[in-house]
Design a protein around this motif. Structure first.
Motif, PDB file in Angstrom:
ATOM      1  N   VAL A   1       0.919  -1.185   0.089  1.00 15.33           N
ATOM      2  CA  VAL A   1       0.044   0.140   0.007  1.00 15.33           C
ATOM      3  C   VAL A   1       0.802   1.157   0.015  1.00 15.33           C
ATOM      4  O   VAL A   1       2.041   1.083   0.536  1.00 15.33           O
ATOM      5  N   VAL A   2       0.330   2.110  -0.651  1.00 14.74           N
ATOM      6  CA  VAL A   2       1.330   3.345  -0.569  1.00 14.74           C
ATOM      7  C   VAL A   2       0.341   4.625  -0.431  1.00 14.74           C
ATOM      8  O   VAL A   2      -0.954   4.546  -0.885  1.00 14.74           O
ATOM      9  N   GLU A   3       0.771   5.883  -0.050  1.00 14.42           N
ATOM     10  CA  GLU A   3      -0.231   6.813  -0.069  1.00 14.42           C
ATOM     11  C   GLU A   3      -0.143   7.698  -1.185  1.00 14.42           C
ATOM     12  O   GLU A   3       0.657   7.705  -2.100  1.00 14.42           O
ATOM     13  N   ALA A   4      -1.365   7.587  -1.738  1.00 10.46           N
ATOM     14  CA  ALA A   4      -1.782   8.282  -3.039  1.00 10.46           C
ATOM     15  C   ALA A   4      -1.400   9.663  -3.053  1.00 10.46           C
ATOM     16  O   ALA A   4      -1.505  10.531  -1.842  1.00 10.46           O
ATOM     17  N   ALA A   5      -1.227  10.115  -4.348  1.00 11.34           N
ATOM     18  CA  ALA A   5      -0.719  11.550  -4.690  1.00 11.34           C
ATOM     19  C   ALA A   5      -1.956  12.318  -4.373  1.00 11.34           C
ATOM     20  O   ALA A   5      -3.148  12.212  -4.479  1.00 11.34           O
ATOM     21  N   VAL A   6      -1.672  13.546  -3.716  1.00  9.30           N
ATOM     22  CA  VAL A   6      -2.471  14.469  -3.322  1.00  9.30           C
ATOM     23  C   VAL A   6      -3.036  15.761  -4.422  1.00  9.30           C
ATOM     24  O   VAL A   6      -2.193  15.884  -5.004  1.00  9.30           O
ATOM     25  N   ASP A   7      -4.326  15.633  -4.606  1.00 11.16           N
ATOM     26  CA  ASP A   7      -4.939  16.426  -5.424  1.00 11.16           C
ATOM     27  C   ASP A   7      -4.525  18.195  -4.961  1.00 11.16           C
ATOM     28  O   ASP A   7      -5.408  18.427  -4.068  1.00 11.16           O
ATOM     29  N   GLU A   8      -3.919  18.878  -5.725  1.00 12.49           N
ATOM     30  CA  GLU A   8      -3.478  20.140  -5.109  1.00 12.49           C
ATOM     31  C   GLU A   8      -4.667  21.120  -5.053  1.00 12.49           C
ATOM     32  O   GLU A   8      -4.982  21.983  -4.078  1.00 12.49           O
ATOM     33  N   SER A   9      -5.520  21.074  -5.993  1.00 14.67           N
ATOM     34  CA  SER A   9      -6.591  21.861  -5.921  1.00 14.67           C
ATOM     35  C   SER A   9      -7.582  21.490  -4.481  1.00 14.67           C
ATOM     36  O   SER A   9      -7.982  22.762  -4.084  1.00 14.67           O
ATOM     37  N   ALA A  10      -7.645  20.598  -4.294  1.00 19.33           N
ATOM     38  CA  ALA A  10      -8.465  20.265  -2.870  1.00 19.33           C
ATOM     39  C   ALA A  10      -7.619  20.946  -1.786  1.00 19.33           C
ATOM     40  O   ALA A  10      -8.402  21.416  -0.844  1.00 19.33           O
ATOM     41  N   THR A  11      -6.365  20.846  -1.860  1.00 24.91           N
ATOM     42  CA  THR A  11      -5.447  21.516  -0.826  1.00 24.91           C
ATOM     43  C   THR A  11      -5.881  23.049  -0.616  1.00 24.91           C
ATOM     44  O   THR A  11      -6.059  23.367   0.391  1.00 24.91           O
ATOM     45  N   ARG A  12      -6.031  23.506  -1.517  1.00 29.14           N
ATOM     46  CA  ARG A  12      -6.334  25.018  -1.635  1.00 29.14           C
ATOM     47  C   ARG A  12      -7.532  25.461  -1.130  1.00 29.14           C
ATOM     48  O   ARG A  12      -7.676  26.207  -0.168  1.00 29.14           O
ATOM     49  N   ARG A  13      -8.614  24.485  -1.506  1.00 30.46           N
ATOM     50  CA  ARG A  13      -9.964  24.835  -0.969  1.00 30.46           C
ATOM     51  C   ARG A  13     -10.070  24.599   0.334  1.00 30.46           C
ATOM     52  O   ARG A  13     -10.491  25.308   1.176  1.00 30.46           O
ATOM     53  N   GLN A  14      -9.596  23.432   0.926  1.00 24.56           N
ATOM     54  CA  GLN A  14      -9.985  22.766   2.249  1.00 24.56           C
ATOM     55  C   GLN A  14      -8.912  22.814   3.243  1.00 24.56           C
ATOM     56  O   GLN A  14      -8.975  22.199   4.457  1.00 24.56           O
ATOM     57  N   GLY A  15      -7.622  23.454   2.949  1.00 26.73           N
ATOM     58  CA  GLY A  15      -6.646  23.353   3.976  1.00 26.73           C
ATOM     59  C   GLY A  15      -6.011  22.002   3.803  1.00 26.73           C
ATOM     60  O   GLY A  15      -6.019  21.598   2.590  1.00 26.73           O
ATOM     61  N   ARG A  16      -5.278  21.476   4.903  1.00 28.58           N
ATOM     62  CA  ARG A  16      -4.116  20.141   4.656  1.00 28.58           C
ATOM     63  C   ARG A  16      -5.773  19.005   4.501  1.00 28.58           C
ATOM     64  O   ARG A  16      -6.449  18.752   5.154  1.00 28.58           O
ATOM     65  N   PRO A  17      -5.337  18.474   3.227  1.00 26.17           N
ATOM     66  CA  PRO A  17      -6.367  17.253   2.977  1.00 26.17           C
ATOM     67  C   PRO A  17      -6.221  15.980   3.747  1.00 26.17           C
ATOM     68  O   PRO A  17      -5.036  15.893   4.292  1.00 26.17           O
ATOM     69  N   ALA A  18      -7.155  15.200   3.837  1.00 23.27           N
ATOM     70  CA  ALA A  18      -7.063  13.827   4.511  1.00 23.27           C
ATOM     71  C   ALA A  18      -5.883  13.095   3.614  1.00 23.27           C
ATOM     72  O   ALA A  18      -6.098  13.115   2.451  1.00 23.27           O
ATOM     73  N   ARG A  19      -5.311  12.176   4.358  1.00 22.57           N
ATOM     74  CA  ARG A  19      -4.260  11.306   3.533  1.00 22.57           C
ATOM     75  C   ARG A  19      -5.256  10.239   2.717  1.00 22.57           C
ATOM     76  O   ARG A  19      -6.120   9.891   3.278  1.00 22.57           O
ATOM     77  N   ARG A  20      -4.693   9.934   1.598  1.00 20.72           N
ATOM     78  CA  ARG A  20      -5.631   8.927   0.741  1.00 20.72           C
ATOM     79  C   ARG A  20      -4.495   7.724   0.451  1.00 20.72           C
ATOM     80  O   ARG A  20      -3.214   7.908   0.371  1.00 20.72           O
ATOM     81  N   PHE A  21      -4.980   6.649   0.242  1.00 24.95           N
ATOM     82  CA  PHE A  21      -3.874   5.377   0.163  1.00 24.95           C
ATOM     83  C   PHE A  21      -4.652   4.465  -0.969  1.00 24.95           C
ATOM     84  O   PHE A  21      -5.724   4.612  -1.386  1.00 24.95           O
ATOM     85  N   ARG A  22      -3.546   3.899  -1.565  1.00 27.66           N
ATOM     86  CA  ARG A  22      -4.212   2.800  -2.738  1.00 27.66           C
ATOM     87  C   ARG A  22      -3.119   1.717  -2.705  1.00 27.66           C
ATOM     88  O   ARG A  22      -2.176   1.552  -2.020  1.00 27.66           O
ATOM     89  N   PHE A  23      -3.868   0.619  -3.024  1.00 24.08           N
ATOM     90  CA  PHE A  23      -3.252  -0.627  -3.285  1.00 24.08           C
ATOM     91  C   PHE A  23      -2.474  -0.564  -4.441  1.00 24.08           C
ATOM     92  O   PHE A  23      -2.657  -0.133  -5.565  1.00 24.08           O
ATOM     93  N   ARG A  24      -1.042  -0.945  -4.049  1.00 22.92           N
ATOM     94  CA  ARG A  24       0.128  -0.879  -5.218  1.00 22.92           C
ATOM     95  C   ARG A  24      -0.180  -2.166  -6.153  1.00 22.92           C
ATOM     96  O   ARG A  24       0.622  -3.204  -5.848  1.00 22.92           O
ATOM     97  N   VAL A  25      -1.092  -2.038  -7.152  1.00 25.97           N
ATOM     98  CA  VAL A  25      -0.977  -3.258  -8.013  1.00 25.97           C
ATOM     99  C   VAL A  25       0.396  -3.504  -8.685  1.00 25.97           C
ATOM    100  O   VAL A  25       0.747  -4.626  -9.156  1.00 25.97           O
ATOM    101  N   GLU A  26       1.131  -2.596  -8.961  1.00 25.64           N
ATOM    102  CA  GLU A  26       2.488  -2.706  -9.432  1.00 25.64           C
ATOM    103  C   GLU A  26       3.385  -3.349  -8.475  1.00 25.64           C
ATOM    104  O   GLU A  26       4.685  -3.388  -8.733  1.00 25.64           O
TER     105      GLU A  26
END
Lengths: 385, 385
Positions: free
Chosen positions: B59-84
């Motif tokens: 599992v890895v932390e998913a890349a953060v969507d920058e636009s969301a950062t600007r709107r809501q302050g620090r966004p929640a961390r997101r995760f994804r299964f590493r199929v690779e």
């Protein structure tokens, strides 16, 4: 993958309840301390579960051994599973007879009954014989009808999951009969209906020739053979309950009918006349040439049909039952020829339960049903793709 | 009933880990809050499991969507299964060719390779072709060999559970070959070996004509047909891996060999010459009487063999694959005649995967193996009698 309910507290309660009940059944009147040790659960959890089971009537405090009291002061309470908390029936409805077995919740057989019935009896007559045999059996054992927790019923034919007979040519009025529904009206408890060869397979696995194997084909030898299969210890019914009906392989060819195959004279035998069949085997045994040729024809077709089942399923063991008469003679040639036909030859054994196989299997199906209710864990926790 | 470990904390940890991983794979880059909601587990439990999975590289932390950062302050961390995080191979080893598919841990196919091989090639030569095809495939995709987590291999013959070919007459030197052991030396990861028809059945269930059905017989049509069956969605291998080898039903009779059955001239066809076989079907199509008679003989035997499988197993669906040429013409008569022979006629469909079925099934077996390791819950929690 299906439900994975790692955090469901009611599921955990059910698992714990099943674990304790299982431990109670396996041990000889265990104490709470015994149950804590065996299950790995905490003492308060075990206590809570046991009190709950006592409330449902499934568990009772076991009688105290007085000598132990005197030696050690107040003894620990002991508990036992009440096998007498309910009863089960296994019923065979065949062309010539109706048979019933009764057991307690531990599966211990407590009584049996069987009555003759005419091969030409109507469905209503036949069901009336079932009710009469069961009433007699319960009365003799002093068990009230409302003590029945489940009834297993086994009968020739293709039986749908809801207990309707899809196809049953051996018994008059059987095709299309909603057998489960009819019997549920009489019994007011769950009624499980199963094909007779399937039930016999279950029985041989429980108490007969297949106790050591989980991958079994049971062949109910008749003029046209039927079969039941266990795969990984479970009954394989097929998508529509028709698995194992291998006798149909010859129904549409230009080949001889099953009734002609075993006839020494060419005159078709009656499909249900076991005495006539026994006579052919006896004649062959005494060296009658035409009877020997008939038995050889019969054997060749049986080998072909059983080989088809074995090649399709690759079981560890084939159990042959059905006709009491004549089976001794066909077992060895069947074994030898299957070894030649099949790429991975199975073991071949004769039924140990004989006539009792079908009703015993029906009883086991009733017991399975009750146990599944008592220990209803598997279907909930299993992760399936 | 087997182990019921209601109070085992390491089991609970594994269940929780599997639950979280499963939720991670199912969702699009979930937050911890999402995972808590979906799994029903506590937030600290989910956090602990996710950290553990990140440590293993799954599992890895998913890349953060920058636009969301600007709107809501620090966004929640997101995760994804590493199929690779690893790769899988599905390999077909056939008489004429070797084919391989590579996929990520999500089962997505990333590349394929196939090479011709002579029907008379030795086992060593054939295995060398496998290694060459796989090396080429990995190189082209830029995947290092040690990224392989499992390799599925499918081949004609009866294959034992350990990957030894018990009987494989179609390929020289195949009978007795410890195929799994030989390939494990090359791959240094688990190698699962399976019969080709079994693998094709798995493939059609995964991505082909049997996606809607869990009770399927796949018939690999050839001069002598083989078959694979799924029962309740699971591959039925049989006790010794020999289930479905129905073609053997005629091996010992006084009947025509499979090579004679489809020959218009009486001169046996070569069992592996697909061009010769296609020619017979094409001739019959154009009205050649002897070819039509040969196809009719072939069809009659195929119906008999498939009927035997259907009567034994009672599947919902029969999928016919194998020969690309000629299959169109036999599907409809097969369907019609099975409906007459079988007491509960199955649906009949043509393979959707065609040539790719065997390698695709091998890939799915590799994926199953890895998923079973990742989600190793079932075998531990399931209560079995």
């Amino acid at each position: 993958m299906g439900r994975l309910t790692g955090g469901d507290p009611s599921l955990l309660r059910r698992i714990n309840s099943a674990v304790v009940l299982h431990a109670l059944r396996a041990a000889e009147a265990p104490t709470l301390t015994d149950l804590v040790k065996v299950t790995g659960l905490s003492r308060p959890t075990v206590e809570g579960v046991v009190e709950g089971l006592i409330d449902t009537g499934l568990v009772v405090e076991a009688a105290v051994d007085e000598s132990a009291t005197r030696r050690q002061g107040r003894p620990a309470r002991r508990f036992r599973f009440r096998v007498e908390a309910g009863h089960l029936l296994g019923v065979e409805i065949g062309p010539h007879r109706v048979a019933a077995l009764m057991a307690d919740l531990g599966g211990r057989v407590m009584g049996s009954a069987h009555v003759e019935v005419s091969a030409t009896a109507s469905a209503d007559e036949r069901l009336e014989r079932v009710r009469a045999a069961v009433t007699d059996l319960l009365k003799r054992a002093g068990v009230p009808g409302d003590s029945l927790r489940a009834v297993g019923v086994a009968t020739p034919g293709i039986v749908e999951a809801d207990g309707t007979v899809r196809l049953g040519t051996a018994l008059p009025g059987w095709t299309g009969l909603p057998l489960g529904e009819r019997l549920r009206r009489s019994f007011r408890c769950p009624v499980l209906v199963e094909n007779d060869a399937n039930a016999a397979a279950v029985a041989e696995h429980w108490k007969g020739a297949a106790r050591q194997s989980d991958d079994v084909v049971f062949v109910l030898a008749g003029l046209s053979p039927g079969a039941g299969a266990l795969i990984g210890g479970r009954l394989h019914r097929g998508f529509g309950g028709a698995a194992g009906e291998i006798g149909a392989l010859h129904l549409l060819g230009r080949e001889a009918t099953p009734e002609e195959v075993l006839s020494p004279t060419g005159e078709p035998l009656h499909p249900l006349d076991e005495a006539q069949v026994a006579e052919v085997f006896a004649l062959a045994e005494r060296g009658d040439e035409r009877a020997r040729a008939a038995v050889e024809r019969y054997l060749r077709r049986l080998v072909h049909d059983v080989a088809a089942l074995v090649l399709a399923l690759d079981p560890e063991l084939v159990v042959v039952g059905g006709w009491a008469a004549g089976l001794d003679g066909i077992l060895e040639p069947l074994r030898t020829r299957l070894a030649r036909y099949c790429l991975r030859p199975p073991l071949v054994a004769q039924s140990l339960l004989g006539e009792a196989a079908v009703a015993t299997g029906a009883l086991r199906l009733a017991l399975d049903h009750v146990e599944k209710q008592l220990f209803a864990v598997e279907s909930t926790v299993t992760a399936r793709r």
